[in-house]
Scaffold this active site. Structure first.
Site, PDB file in Angstrom:
ATOM      1  N   GLU A  75      12.576   5.875  35.098  1.00  0.00           N
ATOM      2  CA  GLU A  75      12.532   4.471  34.676  1.00  0.00           C
ATOM      3  C   GLU A  75      12.074   4.366  33.212  1.00  0.00           C
ATOM      4  O   GLU A  75      12.606   3.562  32.440  1.00  0.00           O
ATOM      5  CB  GLU A  75      11.600   3.687  35.593  1.00  0.00           C
ATOM      6  CG  GLU A  75      11.734   2.199  35.497  1.00  0.00           C
ATOM      7  CD  GLU A  75      13.051   1.669  36.044  1.00  0.00           C
ATOM      8  OE1 GLU A  75      13.766   1.018  35.263  1.00  0.00           O
ATOM      9  OE2 GLU A  75      13.348   1.891  37.222  1.00  0.00           O
ATOM     10  N   GLU A  79      17.576   2.308  26.736  1.00  0.00           N
ATOM     11  CA  GLU A  79      18.071   0.939  26.569  1.00  0.00           C
ATOM     12  C   GLU A  79      17.566   0.316  25.267  1.00  0.00           C
ATOM     13  O   GLU A  79      18.338  -0.307  24.537  1.00  0.00           O
ATOM     14  CB  GLU A  79      17.667   0.073  27.758  1.00  0.00           C
ATOM     15  CG  GLU A  79      18.467   0.346  29.003  1.00  0.00           C
ATOM     16  CD  GLU A  79      18.091  -0.566  30.162  1.00  0.00           C
ATOM     17  OE1 GLU A  79      17.067  -1.271  30.075  1.00  0.00           O
ATOM     18  OE2 GLU A  79      18.828  -0.570  31.157  1.00  0.00           O
TER      19      GLU A  79
END
Length: 118
Positions: A65, A72
């Site tokens: 994560e 991102e």
């Protein structure tokens, strides 16, 4: 920023965890699930191998994560417009988190199946 003392590098890492926790709902949900798992492990007190398997899975999901968040943010900074290659990279990164999460869920199901009283 290279070759900083260990305590400084630890501070950078801690800042990354706190930033992800503050900005990413998925990371917060994964942390909540890890805390729930820890409570179940403490309550059930299974053999050490289950602790190792399940906690390793939790940390792998959290690490994935964090990698997903880093990728991102980097891609959004480098290419604010939607580009097919950027979309694919972000989708694959999210898929890696999903794959690890499914593996963690299957490990938990095996734990429940093998340790829960009948």
């Amino acid at each position: 920023m290279k070759n900083q003392p260990f305590y400084r590098r630890l501070g950078f890492a801690w800042h990354g965890i706190v930033s992800a926790f503050q900005s990413e709902a998925s990371f917060r949900q994964q942390v909540l699930m890890a805390c729930m798992l820890l409570a179940i492990l403490i309550w059930r007190n299974p053999p050490a191998v289950w602790w190792a398997i399940l906690l390793t899975n939790c940390f792998l999901v959290l690490a994935a994560e964090l990698f997903n968040t880093a990728l991102e943010h980097t891609l959004d900074h480098l290419s604010p417009e939607i580009h097919p290659s950027v979309k694919l990279a972000k989708d694959c990164s999210a898929a890696a988190v999903l794959v690890l999460s499914m593996g963690a869920l299957l490990s938990f199901a095996a734990f429940v199946y093998s340790t829960w009283p009948v």
